[in-house]
Design a protein around this motif. Structure first.
Motif, PDB file in Angstrom:
ATOM      1  N   ALA A 187      23.090  34.645  29.648  1.00 28.23           N
ATOM      2  CA  ALA A 187      24.545  34.802  29.773  1.00 28.23           C
ATOM      3  C   ALA A 187      24.963  35.909  30.733  1.00 28.23           C
ATOM      4  CB  ALA A 187      25.157  35.027  28.402  1.00 28.23           C
ATOM      5  N   PRO A 188      24.403  37.130  30.659  1.00 28.58           N
ATOM      6  CA  PRO A 188      24.856  38.188  31.572  1.00 28.58           C
ATOM      7  C   PRO A 188      24.689  37.814  33.038  1.00 28.58           C
ATOM      8  CG  PRO A 188      23.597  39.126  29.761  1.00 28.58           C
ATOM      9  CD  PRO A 188      23.429  37.632  29.682  1.00 28.58           C
ATOM     10  N   ALA A 189      23.528  37.224  33.391  1.00 28.91           N
ATOM     11  CA  ALA A 189      23.304  36.847  34.782  1.00 28.91           C
ATOM     12  C   ALA A 189      24.258  35.740  35.201  1.00 28.91           C
ATOM     13  CB  ALA A 189      21.850  36.390  34.956  1.00 28.91           C
ATOM     14  N   ALA A 190      24.445  34.744  34.315  1.00 23.53           N
ATOM     15  CA  ALA A 190      25.347  33.639  34.629  1.00 23.53           C
ATOM     16  C   ALA A 190      26.768  34.132  34.814  1.00 23.53           C
ATOM     17  CB  ALA A 190      25.284  32.594  33.520  1.00 23.53           C
ATOM     18  N   THR A 191      27.179  35.089  33.981  1.00 22.65           N
ATOM     19  CA  THR A 191      28.524  35.635  34.083  1.00 22.65           C
ATOM     20  C   THR A 191      28.708  36.380  35.406  1.00 22.65           C
ATOM     21  OG1 THR A 191      28.656  35.871  31.683  1.00 22.65           O
ATOM     22  CG2 THR A 191      30.201  37.174  32.986  1.00 22.65           C
ATOM     23  N   ALA A 192      27.702  37.103  35.822  1.00 25.02           N
ATOM     24  CA  ALA A 192      27.776  37.845  37.091  1.00 25.02           C
ATOM     25  C   ALA A 192      27.891  36.885  38.272  1.00 25.02           C
ATOM     26  CB  ALA A 192      26.540  38.733  37.252  1.00 25.02           C
ATOM     27  N   VAL A 193      27.133  35.793  38.241  1.00 34.24           N
ATOM     28  CA  VAL A 193      27.206  34.793  39.312  1.00 34.24           C
ATOM     29  C   VAL A 193      28.590  34.159  39.336  1.00 34.24           C
ATOM     30  CG1 VAL A 193      26.363  32.539  40.066  1.00 34.24           C
ATOM     31  CG2 VAL A 193      24.734  34.303  39.364  1.00 34.24           C
ATOM     32  N   ALA A 194      29.103  33.799  38.155  1.00 33.05           N
ATOM     33  CA  ALA A 194      30.429  33.185  38.074  1.00 33.05           C
ATOM     34  C   ALA A 194      31.495  34.119  38.625  1.00 33.05           C
ATOM     35  CB  ALA A 194      30.746  32.814  36.622  1.00 33.05           C
ATOM     36  N   ALA A 195      31.379  35.418  38.321  1.00 40.06           N
ATOM     37  CA  ALA A 195      32.364  36.389  38.806  1.00 40.06           C
ATOM     38  C   ALA A 195      32.356  36.468  40.324  1.00 40.06           C
ATOM     39  CB  ALA A 195      32.071  37.762  38.205  1.00 40.06           C
ATOM     40  N   GLN A 196      31.163  36.373  40.939  1.00 42.30           N
ATOM     41  CA  GLN A 196      31.074  36.399  42.398  1.00 42.30           C
ATOM     42  C   GLN A 196      31.705  35.156  43.015  1.00 42.30           C
ATOM     43  OE1 GLN A 196      27.192  37.722  44.103  1.00 42.30           O
ATOM     44  NE2 GLN A 196      26.584  38.081  41.990  1.00 42.30           N
ATOM     45  N   VAL A 197      31.530  34.015  42.351  1.00 44.19           N
ATOM     46  CA  VAL A 197      32.110  32.777  42.864  1.00 44.19           C
ATOM     47  C   VAL A 197      33.638  32.828  42.752  1.00 44.19           C
ATOM     48  CG1 VAL A 197      32.254  30.279  42.548  1.00 44.19           C
ATOM     49  CG2 VAL A 197      30.046  31.437  42.369  1.00 44.19           C
ATOM     50  N   VAL A 198      34.144  33.359  41.645  1.00 50.19           N
ATOM     51  CA  VAL A 198      35.593  33.518  41.492  1.00 50.19           C
ATOM     52  C   VAL A 198      36.145  34.390  42.612  1.00 50.19           C
ATOM     53  CG1 VAL A 198      37.415  34.546  40.073  1.00 50.19           C
ATOM     54  CG2 VAL A 198      35.656  33.136  39.003  1.00 50.19           C
ATOM     55  N   ALA A 199      35.483  35.503  42.893  1.00 52.64           N
ATOM     56  CA  ALA A 199      35.937  36.406  43.949  1.00 52.64           C
ATOM     57  C   ALA A 199      35.935  35.694  45.308  1.00 52.64           C
ATOM     58  CB  ALA A 199      35.027  37.640  44.009  1.00 52.64           C
ATOM     59  N   ALA A 200      34.929  34.860  45.540  1.00 58.00           N
ATOM     60  CA  ALA A 200      34.856  34.126  46.809  1.00 58.00           C
ATOM     61  C   ALA A 200      36.006  33.134  46.933  1.00 58.00           C
ATOM     62  CB  ALA A 200      33.520  33.394  46.902  1.00 58.00           C
ATOM     63  N   LEU A 201      36.345  32.456  45.846  1.00 56.94           N
ATOM     64  CA  LEU A 201      37.440  31.491  45.870  1.00 56.94           C
ATOM     65  C   LEU A 201      38.780  32.176  46.094  1.00 56.94           C
ATOM     66  CD1 LEU A 201      36.351  29.144  42.943  1.00 56.94           C
ATOM     67  CD2 LEU A 201      36.250  28.656  45.393  1.00 56.94           C
ATOM     68  N   VAL A 202      38.966  33.327  45.473  1.00 56.09           N
ATOM     69  CA  VAL A 202      40.201  34.084  45.677  1.00 56.09           C
ATOM     70  C   VAL A 202      40.329  34.485  47.147  1.00 56.09           C
ATOM     71  CG1 VAL A 202      41.409  36.241  45.142  1.00 56.09           C
ATOM     72  CG2 VAL A 202      40.362  34.919  43.308  1.00 56.09           C
ATOM     73  N   ALA A 203      39.219  34.911  47.735  1.00 55.58           N
ATOM     74  CA  ALA A 203      39.229  35.296  49.147  1.00 55.58           C
ATOM     75  C   ALA A 203      39.559  34.107  50.048  1.00 55.58           C
ATOM     76  CB  ALA A 203      37.870  35.889  49.538  1.00 55.58           C
ATOM     77  N   LEU A 204      39.242  32.903  49.590  1.00 54.69           N
ATOM     78  CA  LEU A 204      39.514  31.698  50.369  1.00 54.69           C
ATOM     79  C   LEU A 204      40.941  31.178  50.189  1.00 54.69           C
ATOM     80  CD1 LEU A 204      36.143  29.773  49.856  1.00 54.69           C
ATOM     81  CD2 LEU A 204      37.007  30.730  52.000  1.00 54.69           C
ATOM     82  N   GLY A 205      41.691  31.806  49.287  1.00 53.28           N
ATOM     83  CA  GLY A 205      43.105  31.439  49.175  1.00 53.28           C
ATOM     84  C   GLY A 205      43.582  30.903  47.847  1.00 53.28           C
ATOM     85  N   TRP A 206      42.685  30.687  46.896  1.00 57.36           N
ATOM     86  CA  TRP A 206      43.137  30.211  45.587  1.00 57.36           C
ATOM     87  C   TRP A 206      43.517  31.392  44.704  1.00 57.36           C
ATOM     88  CZ3 TRP A 206      39.039  27.435  47.884  1.00 57.36           C
ATOM     89  CH2 TRP A 206      39.317  26.091  48.137  1.00 57.36           C
ATOM     90  N   SER A 207      44.382  31.137  43.731  1.00 62.91           N
ATOM     91  CA  SER A 207      44.787  32.199  42.813  1.00 62.91           C
ATOM     92  C   SER A 207      43.611  32.558  41.906  1.00 62.91           C
ATOM     93  CB  SER A 207      45.974  31.753  41.955  1.00 62.91           C
ATOM     94  OG  SER A 207      45.577  30.774  41.009  1.00 62.91           O
ATOM     95  N   GLU A 208      43.653  33.760  41.356  1.00 63.77           N
ATOM     96  CA  GLU A 208      42.583  34.195  40.464  1.00 63.77           C
ATOM     97  C   GLU A 208      42.515  33.300  39.236  1.00 63.77           C
ATOM     98  OE1 GLU A 208      41.060  38.258  38.160  1.00 63.77           O
ATOM     99  OE2 GLU A 208      42.769  38.322  39.529  1.00 63.77           O
TER     100      GLU A 208
END
Length: 207
Positions: free
Chosen positions: A143-164
């Motif tokens: 879970a901790p590793a999966a959560t960290a990966v998911a958080a990085q993907v969320v940050a990437a999507l926000v940078a691409l223009g989607w809302s948090e």
């Protein structure tokens, strides 16, 4: 009662936006993450709460219905006004609020500007049993590793223009169905998220 607005964004401030509907501009106080996600010219849809006071009519707006409902619950707590409730929703997601209340943990609320120790405790006590967090998508030893990966993907999507908010919900949905190997790799999880979301705001604007 003004329960929702849909229109073009005319102005974006730190904690507010102006949305034009039928030629009329409505000033709406919104959570900080939402204000950061909106841009001039965007079409916005907001769930709103109209607060009527002797000297003012104030609109508070949210991207999601559950945020509006949580806002209403927060202002029902003794000592929590609309601005303080908005501050809580600027600092914490609906799930984080629900989790803190369920755990009887007032620390997250004490860290919000304008919320004192007594009021933080009242939030936990008076909202007990009224909020429910979404099921966690990452469980078990990985879970901790999966959560960290998911958080990085969320940050990437926000940078691409989607809302948090949209980014987080999309990634959570993807993680729930992804293979273990995909959940552990940022590129793989990002590819799945992009396939579900389609073109980013920036790509759509350039077409």
């Amino acid at each position: 009662m003004i329960s929702s607005l849909r229109g073009s964004v005319l102005h974006v401030g730190a904690e507010s936006v102006v949305v034009e509907v039928g030629g009329v501009g409505f000033a709406v106080a919104v959570p900080v993450p939402l204000a950061r996600a909106l841009h001039l010219g965007d079409e916005a849809f907001l769930h709103t709460n109209l607060v009527v006071r002797d000297d003012a009519l104030s609109l508070y707006g949210f991207a999601e219905r559950d945020e509006l409902e949580t806002f209403a619950l927060l202002v029902s707590v003794s000592g929590v006004g609309p601005k303080s409730a908005l501050g809580v929703l600027s600092a914490l997601s609906v799930d984080q609020i629900a989790e803190a209340v369920a755990a009887e943990d007032d620390a997250p609320f004490r860290r919000v500007s304008g919320i004192g120790p007594k009021t933080a405790k009242l939030i936990v006590v008076q909202l007990a049993g009224k909020l429910h967090a979404s099921p966690r998508v990452a469980t078990g030893a990985g879970a901790p590793a999966a959560t960290a990966v998911a958080a990085q993907v969320v940050a990437a999507l926000v940078a691409l223009g989607w809302s948090e908010r949209v980014s987080t919900e999309t990634v959570h949905a993807i993680v729930a169905d992804a293979s273990e190997s995909d959940r552990a790799a940022v590129p793989a999880l990002l590819k799945l998220a992009l396939a579900q979301l389609g073109p980013s705001r920036t790509e759509r604007a350039s077409v």
